[in-house]
Structures are given as structure tokens and as C-alpha cells.
Enzyme design. Structure first.
Site, PDB file in Angstrom:
ATOM      1  N   HIS A 140       0.872  -1.181   0.000  1.00  0.00           N
ATOM      2  CA  HIS A 140       0.000   0.000   0.000  1.00  0.00           C
ATOM      3  C   HIS A 140       0.909   1.232   0.000  1.00  0.00           C
ATOM      4  O   HIS A 140       2.027   1.186   0.517  1.00  0.00           O
ATOM      5  CB  HIS A 140      -0.841  -0.044   1.286  1.00  0.00           C
ATOM      6  CG  HIS A 140      -1.889   1.015   1.390  1.00  0.00           C
ATOM      7  ND1 HIS A 140      -1.616   2.294   1.821  1.00  0.00           N
ATOM      8  CD2 HIS A 140      -3.215   0.980   1.131  1.00  0.00           C
ATOM      9  CE1 HIS A 140      -2.741   2.999   1.833  1.00  0.00           C
ATOM     10  NE2 HIS A 140      -3.728   2.224   1.413  1.00  0.00           N
ATOM     11  N   ASP A 217       3.484  -4.287   7.861  1.00  0.00           N
ATOM     12  CA  ASP A 217       2.218  -3.580   7.724  1.00  0.00           C
ATOM     13  C   ASP A 217       1.111  -4.598   8.005  1.00  0.00           C
ATOM     14  O   ASP A 217       0.827  -5.464   7.175  1.00  0.00           O
ATOM     15  CB  ASP A 217       2.115  -3.007   6.301  1.00  0.00           C
ATOM     16  CG  ASP A 217       0.800  -2.275   6.083  1.00  0.00           C
ATOM     17  OD1 ASP A 217      -0.094  -2.390   6.940  1.00  0.00           O
ATOM     18  OD2 ASP A 217       0.681  -1.599   5.051  1.00  0.00           O
ATOM     19  N   GLN A 220      -4.027  -5.161   7.057  1.00  0.00           N
ATOM     20  CA  GLN A 220      -4.998  -6.096   6.487  1.00  0.00           C
ATOM     21  C   GLN A 220      -4.943  -7.479   7.127  1.00  0.00           C
ATOM     22  O   GLN A 220      -5.679  -8.369   6.723  1.00  0.00           O
ATOM     23  CB  GLN A 220      -4.792  -6.232   4.971  1.00  0.00           C
ATOM     24  CG  GLN A 220      -5.045  -4.969   4.188  1.00  0.00           C
ATOM     25  CD  GLN A 220      -6.510  -4.532   4.197  1.00  0.00           C
ATOM     26  OE1 GLN A 220      -7.407  -5.295   4.552  1.00  0.00           O
ATOM     27  NE2 GLN A 220      -6.757  -3.286   3.823  1.00  0.00           N
ATOM     28  N   LYS A 243     -10.177  -0.705  10.698  1.00  0.00           N
ATOM     29  CA  LYS A 243     -10.388  -1.866   9.814  1.00  0.00           C
ATOM     30  C   LYS A 243     -10.747  -3.113  10.619  1.00  0.00           C
ATOM     31  O   LYS A 243     -10.974  -4.171  10.053  1.00  0.00           O
ATOM     32  CB  LYS A 243      -9.127  -2.144   8.993  1.00  0.00           C
ATOM     33  CG  LYS A 243      -8.783  -1.045   7.983  1.00  0.00           C
ATOM     34  CD  LYS A 243      -7.624  -1.475   7.123  1.00  0.00           C
ATOM     35  CE  LYS A 243      -6.929  -0.328   6.426  1.00  0.00           C
ATOM     36  NZ  LYS A 243      -7.674   0.234   5.317  1.00  0.00           N
ATOM     37  N   CYS A 383      -4.803   2.309  -3.656  1.00  0.00           N
ATOM     38  CA  CYS A 383      -3.547   2.846  -3.111  1.00  0.00           C
ATOM     39  C   CYS A 383      -2.390   1.871  -3.297  1.00  0.00           C
ATOM     40  O   CYS A 383      -1.515   1.756  -2.422  1.00  0.00           O
ATOM     41  CB  CYS A 383      -3.687   3.239  -1.643  1.00  0.00           C
ATOM     42  SG  CYS A 383      -4.836   4.579  -1.381  1.00  0.00           S
TER      43      CYS A 383
HETATM   44  N1  7TS Z   1      -1.623  -0.707   4.694  1.00  0.00           N
HETATM   45  C1  7TS Z   1      -2.520  -1.489   4.069  1.00  0.00           C
HETATM   46  C2  7TS Z   1      -2.125  -2.876   3.672  1.00  0.00           C
HETATM   47  C3  7TS Z   1      -3.798  -0.991   3.811  1.00  0.00           C
HETATM   48  O1  7TS Z   1      -4.681  -1.777   3.213  1.00  0.00           O
HETATM   49  C4  7TS Z   1      -4.131   0.323   4.209  1.00  0.00           C
HETATM   50  C5  7TS Z   1      -5.468   0.934   3.906  1.00  0.00           C
HETATM   51  C6  7TS Z   1      -3.160   1.065   4.885  1.00  0.00           C
HETATM   52  C7  7TS Z   1      -1.916   0.523   5.095  1.00  0.00           C
HETATM   53  C8  7TS Z   1      -3.436   2.425   5.372  1.00  0.00           C
HETATM   54  O2  7TS Z   1      -4.378   2.400   6.384  1.00  0.00           O
HETATM   55  P1  7TS Z   1      -4.854   3.744   7.058  1.00  0.00           P
HETATM   56  O3  7TS Z   1      -5.837   3.313   8.079  1.00  0.00           O
HETATM   57  O4  7TS Z   1      -3.657   4.381   7.645  1.00  0.00           O
HETATM   58  O5  7TS Z   1      -5.453   4.574   5.975  1.00  0.00           O
HETATM   59  N2  7TS Z   1      -6.129   0.322   2.842  1.00  0.00           N
HETATM   60  C9  7TS Z   1      -7.229   0.807   2.201  1.00  0.00           C
HETATM   61  C10 7TS Z   1      -7.815   0.104   1.166  1.00  0.00           C
HETATM   62  O6  7TS Z   1      -7.452  -0.988   0.770  1.00  0.00           O
HETATM   63  N3  7TS Z   1      -8.868   0.818   0.733  1.00  0.00           N
HETATM   64  O7  7TS Z   1      -8.942   1.957   1.449  1.00  0.00           O
HETATM   65  C11 7TS Z   1      -7.918   1.961   2.370  1.00  0.00           C
END
Ligand code: 7TS
Length: 451
Positions: A140, A217, A220, A243, A383
Site C-alpha cells: 500500500h 504492515d 490487512q 479496519k 492505493c
Molecule cells: N496498509 C494497508 C495494507 C492498507 O490496506 C491500508 C489501507 C493502509 C496501510 C493504510 O491504512 P490507514 O488506516 O492508515 O489509511 N487500505 C485501504 C484500502 O485498501 N482501501 O482503502 C484503504
């Protein structure tokens, strides 16, 4: 009565085995709410952000209604209660991740902030000109851009682990990169676009043997499977609470205590200091050193309640439940000749994320037609632009499943895809093999992604 962190009730699902998505939906107001003349909402975008169960919403309301106060400073009762609940939430996070100590768990806003914290604090102190930083092609943007900023500032170089044709990390290429002795390896546990679950434990061991520290990371993975940071032996792990049934605004950086203790602060300000003089200051111990300013107190407490909710259901059961739905979804998607599924083809190799193409129909059109049937999916690059480039597509349609989904949701998705084909005409005949994307996918060598 509103649930609080110390009184979360055992849910009605505790003894069910396996999980029942329909019954679980009863806990989630958004999934139960009125939809007018539209059918029930089928929410298949949990990879972007999950829905929140009533207990989490109640925990937030309870905080704001009964004991809203800043923490770690008031000597009055509700401030003490807020502080106690906030620190209790930290202990829950530590247990959830099997950290050695709650001090290794820093509250941040989200995974993005957690990764930037490592890049700016550990990275600025430890990365020098000529050093190598390795991340993968499937990351990401949150696990790419912070390292690019750091590398630019320090004159370091970047290496990118390639992916193979099935959407897995190319382990031979990883070994080639490790032979160049990187200082840091940053890799996702689970791909948000392909659903690939990476073999982290042995990758981390190999990276350590090559002298690198490893940043995971976990955005997910933490919502879907049991994580044990001690067993993985990762140095850092970033997660987003929103999430995993928690509110927006509370995420966590796990870091090994010895590393955190040695790192300089990320943000300066109140709460993170020991002593401030006009010319210089000294820092508080971790985790306070990395929690400058007023934190999202209610969000952190409600994240603790979300963790209770997930733990009560059982992370292993959640994982099994998703396996079952994804296997069913893959089978049903394969019924449609012009659907191309990206990523590993076996349910056992992937999380609850399924990215696909419907012939040559643009993913935004697919998502818009699915929305007409009140099926919420995501369309775009998710992303992960470098990954899209490796797949040779500009975007995919992505369905992401979670604990509250079931086979009926998959059926609604499939009905919607048939409707897409009804509107655009079945484009299968143009390729005869399941669409142009699959042809490009199979033919791809990925050589141009070499560092
Ligand atoms: N890393 C991964 C693997 C992600 O899927 C996401 C967000 C992030 C980091 C960032 O997360 P945040 O909470 O800091 O924004 N992924 C997604 C997605 O797949 N669709 O919208 C956000």
C-alpha cells in the site's frame, strides 16, 4: 445500557461454531438499518474500513457521556477513569498482539501514521547515505511513500521485491535483495489488493539473518487472523483500528522495547517530555515518548472494546469463516467466463480480499452497477499503483469480506456481475480466455520492476 471496557458482555455468538454471518450482522447497526426501497446493504468494502458493532458505538458514547476528560493529567475522578480505561485498552492491544509489554504498543491514528513514525524516528536515526531499504511491489502507498521520503532525505537506495504471476512475493528475488544487506525491510502481512498472505515468519528470519530490521504492515491482517508478534519476531508492526471493528482515529504501532527506547521522538509537545528547559528537553519513557499531545482517548478505549468483540468471537473462527466465504466466492466468480480473478487462486492462500475484472468493463462501471443492487465494493487502484502497474491494469474491482458477510452476500455480488454483463454485453468473446487482463497477467515477466 452502554457497554464499557470492563463490562463487555459475552455475545450471543460465543458458542456458535462455525460463525454465522447473518447472526453477526445483528450486532452491526449499519448492516441492519433501513434501506428504503433498496435491498439489504451487502457491504464488501471492509478492507477500506470495517463496520462497527453496537458495543463499540456504545463504548464511544459512554466515554463522551460519562467520563470525557483529558488523560494523564487530571487528579479528578473522571480524568482518572479515562486514564485507567485508556491504559486498559493498551493492555488489551498488547494481549491481542502478544506483545511482551503494553509499553511496546503506541497509540497512533492509523497504520499510515505508525509507518511514518518508524520512518521518521528509527529511519532518520539509523539510515545513512548508500543504505538499502527494501519493500515489496504489492505494498500500500503507506508502506512505500514514507520510505521514499526517508531515502530521498538520506541518499539511501530502494529495492522492491517482485511478485510472481500468481501474485505472491518472489522469494528468490527477496534473497537477492537480502544479499545486498539492506538496513530495513518493510513488507505487508496481507495484500489489500490481492489478498495474498505473505509467509512472514520465515521472511523475517531471513531478513534478520541479513542484518535488517523488519517493519510489518499489519493493516490487512490484524482484523482477520491471530497475530503473535513474539512468534513472528517482527521489529515493528502497524495496524489501523478502523479496519478491525474499531472507530476511525485509533491505530497502533507495536515496536520492540529495545528499539523504541533507543529511538528519538517523532512529534514533540505535551505528554512526551520528562523535563523542558528553554534550550533543551528530555523525553518521557515509552510509550509516552511517542504520544505527543492529546490522544484520541475515546477511540482508543472503543478499540479495546472492538478487540474484546473480535477475541470473544475468536480470531481463528473469524479466519475460518472468511476462508469458507472466499472459497465460495472464488468458485462462483469462476462460473462467469469473462471474470478474471487476480492474485492467488486458492482460498487457503489469501485473506478475504478478491480483486477481479469483468471483461473489459471499467471497474468504476462495475462498482456503480453493483451499487444499484446495494452491493458496496471498491473500484480503483486501492492505493497500490505500483502493483497495478505490475498487473498491467489501471484499476480492479475489489470485494472484501469480513465476519458479517455470508454466502448470500456472495450470491448478491454474483447477481450484480450478471447485471453488469447484461448492461455491457458479455465481453468474453473478445478474448475467449477470461478477458484481456488475464492474458496480460499471464504474459507478464515483471523484469522491469527490478531495482
Ligand atoms: N496498509 C494497508 C495494507 C492498507 O490496506 C491500508 C489501507 C493502509 C496501510 C493504510 O491504512 P490507514 O488506516 O492508515 O489509511 N487500505 C485501504 C484500502 O485498501 N482501501 O482503502 C484503504
Amino acid at each position: 445500557m452502554a457497554a464499557t471496557t470492563d463490562q463487555i458482555e459475552t455475545t450471543a455468538h460465543s458458542r456458535q461454531d462455525p460463525l454465522d454471518g447473518t447472526a453477526i450482522r445483528a450486532d452491526f447497526p449499519v448492516l441492519n438499518g433501513p434501506t428504503g426501497d433498496r435491498p439489504r446493504l451487502v457491504f464488501l468494502d471492509s478492507a477500506a474500513s470495517s463496520q462497527k458493532p453496537q458495543v463499540v458505538i456504545d463504548a464511544l458514547t459512554d466515554y463522551y457521556e460519562r467520563y470525557n476528560a483529558n488523560i494523564h493529567r487530571g487528579v479528578y475522578q473522571i480524568s482518572e477513569l479515562a486514564t485507567e480505561r485508556f491504559e486498559e485498552a493498551r493492555r488489551k492491544v498488547a494481549r491481542f498482539l502478544n506483545a511482551r509489554s503494553p509499553r511496546e504498543c503506541i497509540f497512533v491514528r492509523n497504520a499510515t501514521e505508525a509507518l511514518n513514525l518508524v520512518a521518521q524516528s528509527w529511519g532518520r536515526a539509523n539510515i545513512a547515505a548508500g543504505d538499502l531499504i527494501v519493500f515489496s511491489t504489492m505494498e500500500h502507498h503507506s508502506n512505500i511513500v514514507p520510505w521514499q521520503i526517508l531515502a530521498e532525505e538520506k541518499g539511501a537506495s530502494l529495492g522492491h521485491i517482485r511478485i510472481d504471476a500468481a501474485g505472491r512475493l518472489d522469494q528468490e528475488h527477496f534473497d537477492e535483495l537480502l544479499a545486498r544487506e539492506p538496513k530495513l525491510v518493510a513488507v505487508t502481512h496481507v495484500s489489500n489488493s490481492l489478498g495474498t498472505v505473505n509467509p512472514l515468519k520465515e521472511m523475517i528470519a531471513r531478513a534478520h539473518a541479513a542484518g535488517a530490521i523488519v517493519v510489518i504492515d499489519g493493516a490487512q491482517s490484524a482484523p482477520h487472523l491471530a497475530i503473535d508478534v513474539q512468534d513472528l519476531d517482527c521489529d515493528f508492526l502497524a495496524i489501523s483500528g478502523h479496519k478491525m471493528c474499531g472507530p476511525m482515529g485509533a491505530g497502533v504501532l507495536y515496536g520492540k522495547r529495545s528499539l523504541l527506547d533507543a529511538m528519538p521522538p517523532f512529534l514533540g509537545g505535551g505528554s512526551m517530555i520528562r523535563k523542558v528547559e528553554l534550550e533543551r528537553s528530555t523525553w518521557a519513557d515509552v510509550p509516552a515518548k511517542f504520544e505527543a499531545g492529546t490522544p484520541a482517548v475515546g477511540d482508543a478505549i472503543a478499540l479495546g472494546v472492538a478487540i474484546d468483540y473480535l477475541t470473544d468471537l475468536g480470531m481463528d473462527r473469524i479466519w475460518e469463516h472468511e476462508r469458507e466465504i472466499v472459497a465460495y466466492a472464488l468458485n462462483r466468480l469462476r462460473e462467469i467466463p469473462n471474470v478474471t480473478i487476480f492474485g492467488p487462486q486458492e482460498a487457503g492462500e489469501r485473506s478475504g480480499v478478491v480483486s477481479f475484472a469483468v471483461g473489459e468493463v471499467h471497474p468504476h462501471d462495475v462498482a456503480a452497477i453493483l451499487d444499484e443492487g446495494n452491493v458496496a465494493v471498491r473500484a480503483g487502484h486501492h492505493c497500490t499503483q505500483p502493483l497495478m502497474r505490475a498487473l498491467d491494469v489501471v484499476a480492479t474491482t475489489r470485494a472484501s469480506f469480513y465476519l458479517y458477510n455470508d454466502r448470500e452476500d456472495v450470491d448478491r455480488l454474483i447477481e450484480g456481475i450478471y447485471r453488469v454483463n447484461g448492461v455491457f454485453g458479455d465481453t468474453t468473446s473478445r478474448t475467449g480466455t477470461g478477458g484481456p487482463c488475464r492474458e496480460k497477467w499471464d504474459a507478464r515477466t515483471f523484469e522491469d520492476d527490478a531495482p
